[in-house]
Write a protein that holds these residues in place. Sequence first.
Motif, short mmCIF file in Angstrom:
data_model
loop_
_atom_site.label_atom_id
_atom_site.label_comp_id
_atom_site.label_asym_id
_atom_site.label_seq_id
_atom_site.Cartn_x
_atom_site.Cartn_y
_atom_site.Cartn_z
N LEU A 53 0.88 -1.13 0.25
CA LEU A 53 0.01 -0.13 0.25
C LEU A 53 0.88 1.13 -0.13
CD1 LEU A 53 -2.65 -1.09 2.69
CD2 LEU A 53 -2.62 -1.39 0.48
N PHE A 54 0.54 2.12 -0.91
CA PHE A 54 1.13 3.54 -0.95
C PHE A 54 2.54 3.32 -1.26
CE2 PHE A 54 -2.40 3.85 2.24
CZ PHE A 54 -3.34 4.45 1.41
N LEU A 55 3.02 2.45 -1.77
CA LEU A 55 4.62 2.07 -2.25
C LEU A 55 4.57 3.34 -3.49
CD1 LEU A 55 7.37 0.72 -1.97
CD2 LEU A 55 6.40 -0.87 -3.58
N THR A 56 5.79 3.90 -3.61
CA THR A 56 6.08 4.81 -4.73
C THR A 56 7.18 4.25 -5.49
OG1 THR A 56 7.62 6.31 -3.49
CG2 THR A 56 5.15 6.90 -3.48
N GLN A 57 7.26 4.69 -6.84
CA GLN A 57 8.61 4.46 -7.51
C GLN A 57 9.88 5.03 -6.92
OE1 GLN A 57 8.21 2.35 -10.52
NE2 GLN A 57 10.52 2.19 -9.94
N ALA A 58 9.74 6.27 -6.52
CA ALA A 58 10.72 6.83 -5.74
C ALA A 58 11.49 5.94 -4.41
CB ALA A 58 10.53 8.16 -5.10
N GLN A 59 10.63 5.29 -3.87
CA GLN A 59 11.01 4.44 -2.63
C GLN A 59 11.89 3.25 -3.08
OE1 GLN A 59 7.09 4.24 -1.08
NE2 GLN A 59 7.93 4.45 0.96
N LEU A 60 11.32 2.64 -4.40
CA LEU A 60 11.99 1.58 -4.96
C LEU A 60 13.14 1.94 -5.61
CD1 LEU A 60 9.16 -0.45 -6.94
CD2 LEU A 60 10.06 -0.95 -4.70
N ASN A 61 13.41 2.98 -6.47
CA ASN A 61 14.58 3.69 -6.88
C ASN A 61 15.70 3.89 -5.74
OD1 ASN A 61 13.29 3.72 -9.25
ND2 ASN A 61 13.10 6.01 -9.32
N ALA A 62 15.10 4.17 -4.36
CA ALA A 62 16.06 4.48 -3.29
C ALA A 62 17.04 2.91 -2.49
CB ALA A 62 15.66 5.35 -2.34
N ALA A 63 15.92 1.86 -2.89
CA ALA A 63 16.27 0.80 -2.51
C ALA A 63 17.27 -0.13 -3.44
CB ALA A 63 15.20 0.00 -2.10
N ARG A 64 17.70 -1.06 -2.79
CA ARG A 64 18.29 -2.28 -3.67
C ARG A 64 17.31 -3.40 -3.92
NH1 ARG A 64 22.15 -4.65 -1.02
NH2 ARG A 64 21.74 -3.59 1.02
N GLY A 65 17.38 -3.92 -5.13
CA GLY A 65 16.61 -5.11 -5.30
C GLY A 65 17.16 -6.13 -6.42
N ASP A 66 16.49 -6.92 -6.86
CA ASP A 66 17.10 -7.70 -8.22
C ASP A 66 15.89 -8.21 -9.06
OD1 ASP A 66 16.03 -9.93 -6.65
OD2 ASP A 66 17.95 -10.72 -5.82
N ALA A 67 16.03 -9.20 -10.19
CA ALA A 67 15.18 -9.68 -10.60
C ALA A 67 14.08 -10.58 -9.98
CB ALA A 67 15.80 -10.54 -11.80
N LEU A 68 14.46 -11.05 -8.89
CA LEU A 68 13.74 -11.78 -8.02
C LEU A 68 12.46 -11.04 -7.09
CD1 LEU A 68 15.75 -14.71 -7.04
CD2 LEU A 68 14.10 -14.64 -8.89
N THR A 69 13.11 -9.72 -7.05
CA THR A 69 11.96 -8.94 -6.40
C THR A 69 10.73 -8.52 -6.99
OG1 THR A 69 14.07 -7.57 -5.40
CG2 THR A 69 11.89 -6.57 -5.13
N LYS A 70 9.54 -8.77 -6.30
CA LYS A 70 8.23 -8.82 -6.88
C LYS A 70 7.59 -7.47 -6.56
CE LYS A 70 7.26 -13.64 -6.92
NZ LYS A 70 8.54 -14.17 -6.25
N VAL A 71 7.37 -6.76 -7.48
CA VAL A 71 6.98 -5.15 -7.27
C VAL A 71 5.47 -5.05 -7.98
CG1 VAL A 71 9.17 -4.34 -7.43
CG2 VAL A 71 7.79 -4.02 -9.34
N PRO A 72 4.70 -4.28 -7.32
CA PRO A 72 3.05 -4.15 -7.83
C PRO A 72 3.06 -3.13 -8.88
CG PRO A 72 3.60 -2.55 -5.79
CD PRO A 72 4.78 -3.56 -5.91
N HIS A 73 2.11 -3.64 -10.02
CA HIS A 73 1.81 -2.95 -11.22
C HIS A 73 1.31 -1.52 -10.73
CE1 HIS A 73 0.75 -2.19 -15.41
NE2 HIS A 73 -0.24 -1.78 -15.21
N PRO A 74 1.49 -0.43 -11.31
CA PRO A 74 2.32 -0.05 -12.47
C PRO A 74 3.91 0.36 -11.97
CG PRO A 74 1.34 1.88 -12.06
CD PRO A 74 0.88 0.74 -11.14
#
Length: 284
Positions: free
Chosen positions: A254-275
Amino acid sequence: MPHAASGVTVSERNSFAAQLDLQADCGNCFGLCCVALPFSRSSDFPVDKSAGTPCGNLQEDFRCGIHERLRDKGYNGCTVFDCFGAGQKVSQVTFKGVGWREEPGSARAMYEVFPVVRRLQELLKYTAQALDLPAARPVHRDLRRAYERIDALTRDTVESLLAVDVDALRGEVNPLLLRASELARAAVPGRKKNHRGADLTGSRLRGAKLRGTSMRGALLIAADLSGADLRDADLIGADMRDTDLCGADLRGALFLTQAQLNAARGDALTKVPHPLEHPSHWAA
């Protein structure tokens, strides 16, 4: 600039296509984030820049000359910034497509109003996301009213925008967002932990079962959330700088933003909500 006409209903505006109005459209912006905002030499920026001074990388067409190499050049702060569509709204709606280079006399007002509209657009984004939650139907009517009110404010005059008390407005809308979150997370089975506002900086939460958890405003800086189950978790305002999300499941967050993802580290296995999308700097 794609935006909803005044005759369009909230539900229509809340479709994915209408969400484009709440996403940055640099092609229709006068490079406002590159001019209006200051930054200081740090791990996020390699130089100092004062408010109202164009960044040295800003081109004549208002595009960034190093956009594809921002991280390589030390401009990490730019990659995690999101105006939520404020740039194009100020450029095309508030100032009717006339830029600060064409009308230097409008520059100061443009720079002052941009941060205000950005905060309103962020609040508008959260309200739209809450309206997308079927479980939050009991508060949809009040959320629609809030959406309409905020949206109208973003399209008001410079004078009116500069007089807006955004903190007070957010104080009125936050209870609605909180209630929407509670209703949505109530459908998640099991007992939910409450990490609202918690300082979890550097915490080892690898593989943690955090589905439906409230992490509103939590400090997750450099926390290890690799492999964690964050489905349906409330992440509004959570500080996710350098958070390890490798292999984590954030579907329905809930209320997750693209900016938050951009600030974090992840990989191809990380599942993110559309869009939302995997940032380009994440590991393959």
